[in-house]
Design a protein around this motif. Structure first.
Motif, PDB file in Angstrom:
ATOM      1  N   SER A  20       0.785  -1.006   0.059  1.00 27.98           N
ATOM      2  CA  SER A  20       0.059   0.346  -0.042  1.00 27.98           C
ATOM      3  C   SER A  20       1.167   1.471   0.052  1.00 27.98           C
ATOM      4  O   SER A  20       1.649   1.340   0.146  1.00 27.98           O
ATOM      5  CB  SER A  20      -0.691   0.535   1.446  1.00 27.98           C
ATOM      6  OG  SER A  20      -2.097   0.808   1.576  1.00 27.98           O
ATOM      7  N   ILE A  22       3.095   4.779   0.341  1.00 30.42           N
ATOM      8  CA  ILE A  22       4.577   4.875   0.217  1.00 30.42           C
ATOM      9  C   ILE A  22       5.582   3.342  -0.274  1.00 30.42           C
ATOM     10  O   ILE A  22       6.186   3.480  -1.321  1.00 30.42           O
ATOM     11  CB  ILE A  22       4.676   5.885   1.227  1.00 30.42           C
ATOM     12  CG1 ILE A  22       4.622   6.305   1.496  1.00 30.42           C
ATOM     13  CG2 ILE A  22       6.292   5.517   1.301  1.00 30.42           C
ATOM     14  CD1 ILE A  22       4.572   7.486   2.560  1.00 30.42           C
ATOM     15  N   CYS A  66       5.435  -7.587  10.948  1.00 28.27           N
ATOM     16  CA  CYS A  66       6.706  -6.793  11.559  1.00 28.27           C
ATOM     17  C   CYS A  66       7.101  -7.207  13.006  1.00 28.27           C
ATOM     18  O   CYS A  66       7.860  -6.843  13.508  1.00 28.27           O
ATOM     19  CB  CYS A  66       6.831  -6.031  11.164  1.00 28.27           C
ATOM     20  SG  CYS A  66       6.464  -5.967   9.160  1.00 28.27           S
ATOM     21  N   ASN A  92       9.065   0.317   5.785  1.00 25.59           N
ATOM     22  CA  ASN A  92       8.382   1.782   5.971  1.00 25.59           C
ATOM     23  C   ASN A  92       6.804   1.467   6.748  1.00 25.59           C
ATOM     24  O   ASN A  92       6.373   1.938   7.397  1.00 25.59           O
ATOM     25  CB  ASN A  92       7.856   1.271   4.304  1.00 25.59           C
ATOM     26  CG  ASN A  92       6.436   1.929   4.414  1.00 25.59           C
ATOM     27  OD1 ASN A  92       6.446   2.887   4.098  1.00 25.59           O
ATOM     28  ND2 ASN A  92       5.793   0.923   3.443  1.00 25.59           N
ATOM     29  N   ASN A 118       3.169  -2.157  16.263  1.00 23.48           N
ATOM     30  CA  ASN A 118       3.210  -1.949  15.207  1.00 23.48           C
ATOM     31  C   ASN A 118       4.559  -1.057  13.761  1.00 23.48           C
ATOM     32  O   ASN A 118       5.177  -1.270  13.486  1.00 23.48           O
ATOM     33  CB  ASN A 118       1.958  -1.466  14.475  1.00 23.48           C
ATOM     34  CG  ASN A 118       1.314  -2.408  14.560  1.00 23.48           C
ATOM     35  OD1 ASN A 118       1.135  -3.403  13.331  1.00 23.48           O
ATOM     36  ND2 ASN A 118       0.099  -2.584  15.304  1.00 23.48           N
ATOM     37  N   TYR A 161       0.746   7.582  17.802  1.00 22.19           N
ATOM     38  CA  TYR A 161       1.176   8.151  16.960  1.00 22.19           C
ATOM     39  C   TYR A 161       3.156   9.040  16.803  1.00 22.19           C
ATOM     40  O   TYR A 161       3.952   8.559  16.326  1.00 22.19           O
ATOM     41  CB  TYR A 161       0.938   8.176  15.400  1.00 22.19           C
ATOM     42  CG  TYR A 161       1.081   8.466  14.534  1.00 22.19           C
ATOM     43  CD1 TYR A 161       1.074   7.006  13.383  1.00 22.19           C
ATOM     44  CD2 TYR A 161       1.529   9.897  13.988  1.00 22.19           C
ATOM     45  CE1 TYR A 161       1.717   7.345  12.439  1.00 22.19           C
ATOM     46  CE2 TYR A 161       2.286   9.816  12.511  1.00 22.19           C
ATOM     47  CZ  TYR A 161       2.163   8.478  11.412  1.00 22.19           C
ATOM     48  OH  TYR A 161       2.410   8.401  10.611  1.00 22.19           O
ATOM     49  N   LYS A 165       7.020   7.284  16.075  1.00 21.36           N
ATOM     50  CA  LYS A 165       7.528   8.015  15.027  1.00 21.36           C
ATOM     51  C   LYS A 165       8.920   8.421  15.778  1.00 21.36           C
ATOM     52  O   LYS A 165       9.907   8.433  15.229  1.00 21.36           O
ATOM     53  CB  LYS A 165       6.998   8.856  14.264  1.00 21.36           C
ATOM     54  CG  LYS A 165       5.875   7.761  13.801  1.00 21.36           C
ATOM     55  CD  LYS A 165       6.902   6.781  12.779  1.00 21.36           C
ATOM     56  CE  LYS A 165       5.217   6.553  11.324  1.00 21.36           C
ATOM     57  NZ  LYS A 165       6.336   5.505  10.684  1.00 21.36           N
ATOM     58  N   ILE A 194       1.018  12.841   3.249  1.00 25.07           N
ATOM     59  CA  ILE A 194       1.115  12.530   1.618  1.00 25.07           C
ATOM     60  C   ILE A 194      -0.317  11.950   1.247  1.00 25.07           C
ATOM     61  O   ILE A 194      -1.174  11.164   2.158  1.00 25.07           O
ATOM     62  CB  ILE A 194       2.220  10.962   1.446  1.00 25.07           C
ATOM     63  CG1 ILE A 194       3.118  11.642   2.290  1.00 25.07           C
ATOM     64  CG2 ILE A 194       2.348  10.296   0.507  1.00 25.07           C
ATOM     65  CD1 ILE A 194       4.168  12.772   1.781  1.00 25.07           C
ATOM     66  N   THR A 196      -1.302   9.080   0.101  1.00 29.04           N
ATOM     67  CA  THR A 196      -1.807   6.996   0.771  1.00 29.04           C
ATOM     68  C   THR A 196      -3.237   7.465   1.446  1.00 29.04           C
ATOM     69  O   THR A 196      -4.213   7.605   1.708  1.00 29.04           O
ATOM     70  CB  THR A 196      -0.547   6.465   1.443  1.00 29.04           C
ATOM     71  OG1 THR A 196      -0.839   7.196   2.849  1.00 29.04           O
ATOM     72  CG2 THR A 196       0.672   7.547   0.897  1.00 29.04           C
ATOM     73  N   ASN A 199      -4.045   8.012   4.693  1.00 30.32           N
ATOM     74  CA  ASN A 199      -4.674   9.492   4.801  1.00 30.32           C
ATOM     75  C   ASN A 199      -6.241   9.470   4.198  1.00 30.32           C
ATOM     76  O   ASN A 199      -6.757  10.651   3.675  1.00 30.32           O
ATOM     77  CB  ASN A 199      -3.689  10.574   3.907  1.00 30.32           C
ATOM     78  CG  ASN A 199      -2.905  10.811   5.516  1.00 30.32           C
ATOM     79  OD1 ASN A 199      -2.966  10.839   6.586  1.00 30.32           O
ATOM     80  ND2 ASN A 199      -1.609  11.599   5.225  1.00 30.32           N
TER      81      ASN A 199
HETATM   82  N1  NAD Z   1       0.547   8.991   4.857  1.00 28.11           N
HETATM   83  C1  NAD Z   1       1.431   9.794   5.087  1.00 28.11           C
HETATM   84  O1  NAD Z   1       0.590  10.910   5.149  1.00 28.11           O
HETATM   85  C2  NAD Z   1       2.542   9.680   6.009  1.00 28.11           C
HETATM   86  C3  NAD Z   1       2.943  11.028   6.983  1.00 28.11           C
HETATM   87  C4  NAD Z   1       3.785  10.223   7.877  1.00 28.11           C
HETATM   88  C5  NAD Z   1       4.660   9.612   7.989  1.00 28.11           C
HETATM   89  N2  NAD Z   1       4.205   8.325   6.904  1.00 28.11           N
HETATM   90  C6  NAD Z   1       4.515   6.938   7.264  1.00 28.11           C
HETATM   91  O2  NAD Z   1       4.521   6.430   5.994  1.00 28.11           O
HETATM   92  C7  NAD Z   1       5.102   4.727   6.101  1.00 28.11           C
HETATM   93  C8  NAD Z   1       4.025   4.210   5.188  1.00 28.11           C
HETATM   94  O3  NAD Z   1       2.377   4.730   5.077  1.00 28.11           O
HETATM   95  P1  NAD Z   1       1.128   4.880   4.176  1.00 28.11           P
HETATM   96  O4  NAD Z   1       0.671   6.332   4.546  1.00 28.11           O
HETATM   97  O5  NAD Z   1       2.479   4.261   3.124  1.00 28.11           O
HETATM   98  O6  NAD Z   1       0.464   4.044   5.063  1.00 28.11           O
HETATM   99  P2  NAD Z   1      -0.422   2.685   4.677  1.00 28.11           P
HETATM  100  O7  NAD Z   1      -1.606   2.611   5.075  1.00 28.11           O
HETATM  101  O8  NAD Z   1      -1.199   3.538   2.919  1.00 28.11           O
HETATM  102  O9  NAD Z   1       0.610   1.381   4.395  1.00 28.11           O
HETATM  103  C9  NAD Z   1       1.038   1.348   5.191  1.00 28.11           C
HETATM  104  C10 NAD Z   1       1.578  -0.358   5.460  1.00 28.11           C
HETATM  105  O10 NAD Z   1       2.162  -1.025   6.263  1.00 28.11           O
HETATM  106  C11 NAD Z   1       1.479  -2.460   6.417  1.00 28.11           C
HETATM  107  N3  NAD Z   1       1.457  -2.432   7.738  1.00 28.11           N
HETATM  108  C12 NAD Z   1       1.541  -1.541   9.370  1.00 28.11           C
HETATM  109  N4  NAD Z   1       1.747  -2.352  10.018  1.00 28.11           N
HETATM  110  C13 NAD Z   1       2.171  -3.525   9.723  1.00 28.11           C
HETATM  111  C14 NAD Z   1       2.597  -4.574  10.752  1.00 28.11           C
HETATM  112  N5  NAD Z   1       2.807  -4.239  12.261  1.00 28.11           N
HETATM  113  N6  NAD Z   1       3.888  -5.424   9.838  1.00 28.11           N
HETATM  114  C15 NAD Z   1       3.914  -5.843   8.351  1.00 28.11           C
HETATM  115  N7  NAD Z   1       2.720  -4.315   7.841  1.00 28.11           N
HETATM  116  C16 NAD Z   1       2.108  -3.722   8.670  1.00 28.11           C
HETATM  117  C17 NAD Z   1      -0.170  -2.190   6.482  1.00 28.11           C
HETATM  118  O11 NAD Z   1      -0.600  -3.472   5.903  1.00 28.11           O
HETATM  119  C18 NAD Z   1       0.476  -1.641   4.828  1.00 28.11           C
HETATM  120  O12 NAD Z   1       0.433  -2.026   3.993  1.00 28.11           O
HETATM  121  C19 NAD Z   1       4.332   4.698   7.491  1.00 28.11           C
HETATM  122  O13 NAD Z   1       5.252   4.154   8.413  1.00 28.11           O
HETATM  123  C20 NAD Z   1       3.635   5.759   7.838  1.00 28.11           C
HETATM  124  O14 NAD Z   1       3.673   5.988   9.663  1.00 28.11           O
HETATM  125  C21 NAD Z   1       2.776   8.343   6.279  1.00 28.11           C
END
Ligand code: NAD
Length: 256
Positions: A20, A22, A66, A92, A118, A161, A165, A194, A196, A199
């Motif tokens: 999913s 990023i 993870c 990630n 997580n 959260y 982080k 971002i 995704t 959000n």
């Molecule tokens: N989207 C944003 O605005 C944003 C901002 C800051 C940081 N981030 C960080 O970027 C990273 C990616 O986020 P995203 O926006 O792509 O989110 P997303 O929800 O689209 O994807 C996250 C993925 O992580 C997987 N996941 C979560 N916990 C897991 C676990 N314990 N084991 C295996 N897989 C697990 C989910 O199943 C999913 O595939 C995350 O660490 C998030 O905290 C995102």
């Protein structure tokens, strides 16, 4: 996003949260640039569909949690076994619990623990078992995913959260020093807001979207591909002098 032909030719990577947002953008581009990639996330179906889309020569679906040590270590060992080693670990995977994460006087311990498990345990275990293979390989690159909430404290009502982080940021800086002399570069990408699935509720609500976009100098949410570009650069040999770097990808939000 333009793939740079062959930049990762011969490289072997694992990416958590691969199905999913990023993570998906990152594995797609790593494979397009020549890497073989182990795709790690919890849901088998999504991973297998993505691996089939990328092609079996470049992608290996590895369903795993993870935050569960036996599960993530087995998935990473399998990738290293199939690829004959590992060069790159992208830590990630993460969750956000909007509406449950709350001011601390109202925050349930169970919600706090789920986010820590997580986001922080998950990245610790991914790095622990990924770095074992990078040490055996004689070097490599780790990129962790943080958040601007992790050190700016800008996400009001999201203390758990943000703390998870912040923990990743501190762990990343220490790992960067611990492994620098062994040829392993540890760095971090720090996304802002971002577009995704994480959000999706905000992106669907025009008022919320305007509220958040107005706080970003560039005036819009970033894309998963814009984060993936930064992740790939830090993982590549072009970033050979970056150690312990937190590369902010946030449209200028942290500079306000
Ligand atoms: N989207 C944003 O605005 C944003 C901002 C800051 C940081 N981030 C960080 O970027 C990273 C990616 O986020 P995203 O926006 O792509 O989110 P997303 O929800 O689209 O994807 C996250 C993925 O992580 C997987 N996941 C979560 N916990 C897991 C676990 N314990 N084991 C295996 N897989 C697990 C989910 O199943 C999913 O595939 C995350 O660490 C998030 O905290 C995102």
């Amino acid at each position: 996003m333009t793939a740079i032909s062959g930049r990762f030719a011969g490289k072997r990577a694992v990416v958590t949260g691969a199905s999913s947002g990023i993570g998906r953008a990152t594995v797609t581009r790593l494979a397009a640039e020549g890497a073989r990639v182990g795709l790690i996330a919890r849901g088998r179906e999504g991973l297998e569909a993505l691996a089939a889309e990328i092609g079996p020569e470049a992608a290996l679906a590895l369903p795993a949690d993870c935050a569960d040590e036996a599960s993530i270590s087995a998935a990473i060992d399998r990738a290293a076994g199939v690829f004959g080693g590992l060069d790159i670990v992208i830590s990630n995977a993460g969750i956000e619990l909007l509406g449950q994460d709350d001011r601390v006087d109202r925050l349930d311990l169970a919600v706090w623990q789920r986010l820590m498990r997580n986001n922080l345990d998950g990245q610790f275990l991914t790095c622990k078992h990924g770095i074992r293979h990078l040490l055996a390989n004689g070097g490599g690159a780790v990129v962790c995913l943080g958040s601007n909430c992790g050190y700016l404290g800008m996400a009001t009502n999201e203390p758990a959260y943000s703390a998870s982080k912040g923990g990743v940021f501190a762990m990343m800086r220490v790992m960067a020093i611990d492994y620098a002399r062994e040829g392993i570069r540890v760095n971090m990408v720090v996304p802002g807001f971002i577009d995704t699935p994480m959000n999706a509720p905000v992106m669907r609500d025009a008022d919320e979207l305007r509220y958040w976009s107005d706080q970003i100098p560039i005036g819009r949410a970033g894309s998963a591909e814009e984060c993936a570009a930064a992740i790939l650069w830090l993982a590549s040999d072009e970033a050979s002098y970056c150690v312990g770097t937190a590369l902010v990808v946030d449209g200028g939000q942290a500079s306000i």
